[in-house]
Design a protein around this motif. Structure first.
Motif, PDB file in Angstrom:
ATOM      1  N   ASN A  72      14.584 -28.352  -0.440  1.00 32.72           N
ATOM      2  CA  ASN A  72      14.916 -28.899   0.878  1.00 32.72           C
ATOM      3  C   ASN A  72      13.663 -29.119   1.719  1.00 32.72           C
ATOM      4  OD1 ASN A  72      17.536 -28.609   0.046  1.00 32.72           O
ATOM      5  ND2 ASN A  72      18.090 -27.051   1.547  1.00 32.72           N
TER       6      ASN A  72
ATOM      7  N   TYR B 198      15.783 -26.888  10.629  1.00 34.36           N
ATOM      8  CA  TYR B 198      16.549 -26.633   9.405  1.00 34.36           C
ATOM      9  C   TYR B 198      17.315 -25.309   9.521  1.00 34.36           C
ATOM     10  CZ  TYR B 198      12.564 -29.615   8.245  1.00 34.36           C
ATOM     11  OH  TYR B 198      11.597 -30.586   8.266  1.00 34.36           O
TER      12      TYR B 198
ATOM     13  N   THR C 260      19.318 -24.266   6.258  1.00 40.74           N
ATOM     14  CA  THR C 260      18.405 -23.974   5.149  1.00 40.74           C
ATOM     15  C   THR C 260      17.734 -22.626   5.351  1.00 40.74           C
ATOM     16  OG1 THR C 260      17.976 -26.302   4.635  1.00 40.74           O
ATOM     17  CG2 THR C 260      16.274 -24.716   4.011  1.00 40.74           C
TER      18      THR C 260
ATOM     19  N   TYR D 155      17.405 -31.210  15.393  1.00 44.52           N
ATOM     20  CA  TYR D 155      18.048 -30.826  14.138  1.00 44.52           C
ATOM     21  C   TYR D 155      17.778 -31.890  13.075  1.00 44.52           C
ATOM     22  CZ  TYR D 155      21.886 -29.890  10.857  1.00 44.52           C
ATOM     23  OH  TYR D 155      22.640 -29.637   9.738  1.00 44.52           O
TER      24      TYR D 155
ATOM     25  N   ASP E 248      18.317 -31.019   9.368  1.00 43.41           N
ATOM     26  CA  ASP E 248      18.623 -30.356   8.099  1.00 43.41           C
ATOM     27  C   ASP E 248      19.118 -31.366   7.061  1.00 43.41           C
ATOM     28  OD1 ASP E 248      18.789 -28.174   6.357  1.00 43.41           O
ATOM     29  OD2 ASP E 248      19.611 -26.892   7.915  1.00 43.41           O
TER      30      ASP E 248
ATOM     31  N   MET F  58      23.143 -29.459   0.947  1.00 40.26           N
ATOM     32  CA  MET F  58      23.440 -28.225   1.664  1.00 40.26           C
ATOM     33  C   MET F  58      24.595 -27.453   1.045  1.00 40.26           C
ATOM     34  SD  MET F  58      24.320 -27.714   5.706  1.00 40.26           S
ATOM     35  CE  MET F  58      22.900 -28.689   6.189  1.00 40.26           C
TER      36      MET F  58
END
Length: 495
Positions: free
Chosen positions: A354, A375, A378, A457, A459, A465
């Motif tokens: 990631n 993230y 994560t 943000y 992610d 995910m």
């Protein structure tokens, strides 16, 4: 009845999809990843069906062509093989779902090759777990090894060199194992594990049998990356592409450890293994050295993938240590750690992927407190997996170390107990330094006069995910269900 054919069906699923992926991939490369996910998903479902059948009716022995051993060859599905198959196939299924986006970024037109090779590697791993024949185990070992070399070479510039190094060392290990099989065949006249195990007590004093055991343990030890036979692993995991390292790292060494379980516990038995030379204790000592060595080397790394690679050298040591203890607690701890480490390491390599996907690197020295905002999911998953690796309750990693500690106490082996405690502290050092960078603000940042940057943000997508989150949640589930899992393990794999 389909249940009696499930051992063969599981392996043939990977054969089928190893053929379908090139056929459809040449027409439309985008189909390769969905086909690989479908194949591994079906294999996982069949593994669940087979395990349910085992719990109801017991072991399944599948004779190919209807020819019974020693004339024919067989697959043996019992408690140990069923447990390992569930772990490796389920983890591979989640990894192949995850691989879609990082693969597009890293493969550079090699998607077809990656997914076809992944199916072949899983065929090799499943075959190694299921086969009841020592020579066919070698055949499946080579299928998985050749596929692994190719998968590792699909990476950045140093990857082919790391793969070549693994090829040389891995071929040496495979050759040693085959020589050991040759010695055993010369003395027993059979390659079937069940038949051979009945004959070996009468040959315990035969020097060629002892030599065979040593050769097989060393050969498989290379594949399991037991210290000092781990030299191929750090570069291979570091330079391989994210999907390759995320697939190989959680399950590759576990299958090799399974073969050691088979050889030392089922083929020879601990009493025969240690009849002439205390091989189990020697293996345990090397495992302990590897635990400390891997932890210390992990602390010294600034690249997260390389840190996780050395961590794998350490973690495989726990599994081998449990085997060497040869008591119920050690056995339960080792098998539980097979499950725990597969889940933890898959999750951690996904997290590394990631960061590489979003930041273009996984250099620990460049991590900062903005990551927790950019993230959040994560880094939350990293926190769970890292704390589990250190061994703090109620996460899964604590309980496998707990059972291993009970095993050392049961044997009054205080050296091994000290290694577990010290290594857990070392694990905390290299994982908590990352948590510190991510969750604690750098005091030097307040001294900078630059305007505060708005952190948004950013992610990863749900396809990356979701598998990571499932694995992170799984660490809580395994932790809370540890007593039930260990109860099942001790019921179906009594020492």
């Amino acid at each position: 009845m389909i249940e009696s054919h499930l051992p063969a069906i599981i392996a043939l699923t990977f054969v089928l999809f190893a053929l379908l992926i090139p056929l459809f991939g040449l027409w439309k490369e985008q189909l390769c990843q969905p086909l690989a996910v479908l194949g591994s998903g079906l294999a996982t479902v069949f593994s669940l069906m087979a395990f349910a059948t085992y719990l109801q009716t017991g072991s399944i022995r599948y004779f190919f062509g209807g020819w019974e051993p020693p004339i024919g060859i067989e697959f043996v599905y019992d408690g140990l093989s069923g447990f390992i198959l569930l772990v490796i196939n389920a983890v591979a299924f989640l990894v192949l779902i995850y691989a879609k986006q990082p693969g597009r970024q890293e493969f550079n037109g090699k998607e077809l090759a990656y997914y076809a090779l992944a199916m072949l590697m899983m065929l090799g791993f499943n075959g190694m777990v299921l086969t009841g024949d020592l020579f066919n185990l070698y055949v499946f070992l080579e299928i998985s090894s050749l596929s692994s070399y190719a998968l590792i070479s699909i990476g950045n510039k140093p990857a082919p060199f790391a793969a070549f190094r693994y090829l040389i060392i891995g071929t040496t290990g495979g050759t040693l194992y085959l020589l050991g099989v040759g010695f055993l065949y010369t003395n027993t006249g059979t390659l079937n594990i069940i038949d051979m195990s009945a004959m070996l007590p009468m040959l315990v004093d035969n020097s060629s049998v002892v030599t065979a055991l040593i050769l097989m343990v060393v050969g498989i030890g290379v594949k399991a990356a037991i210290f000092p036979m781990h030299g191929w692993l750090p570069d291979s995991y570091t330079y391989a592409s994210t999907p390759s390292s995320t697939l190989i790292a959680p399950i590759g060494t576990k299958v090799a450890a399974y073969i050691l379980f088979r050889v030392m516990l089922y083929l020879f038995g601990i009493e025969l293994t240690d009849a002439v030379i205390p091989i189990s204790y020697i293996v345990g000592v090397f495992a302990c050295i590897g635990i400390i060595y891997g932890s210390v080397m992990a602390i010294a790394q600034t690249e997260m993938k390389r840190m996780l690679a050395y961590s794998s050298v350490s973690q495989i040591g726990y599994i081998i240590m449990g085997l060497s203890l040869a008591n119920p607690f050690g056995f339960a701890g080792a098998l539980l750690h097979v499950l725990n480490h597969a889940v933890m390491k898959a999750c951690l390599f996904m997290i590394t992927g990631n960061l590489r996907y979003k930041e273009g690197h996984s250099n620990i020295s460049l991590f900062n407190d903005s990551y927790r905002k950019k993230y959040p999911w994560t880094m939350a998953s990293f926190s769970v997996a890292a704390i589990s690796m250190v061994g703090l309750p109620p996460l899964a990693g604590f309980f496998s170390k707990w059972y291993l500690a009970l095993g050392t106490i049961d044997n009054s082996n205080w050296l091994f107990l000290a290694v577990i405690i010290v290594s857990s502290l070392l694990n905390a050092v290299y994982f908590f330094r990352i948590l510190e960078k991510v969750y604690m603000k750098n005091p030097d940042a307040d001294k900078q006069e630059e305007p505060t940057e708005v952190i948004e943000y950013n992610d990863v997508s749900p396809s990356m995910m979701s598998p990571m989150a499932i694995l992170a949640i799984g660490l809580f589930v395994i932790g809370f269900a540890n007593a039930a899992i260990v109860g099942i393990l001790l019921d179906i794999f009594p020492l």
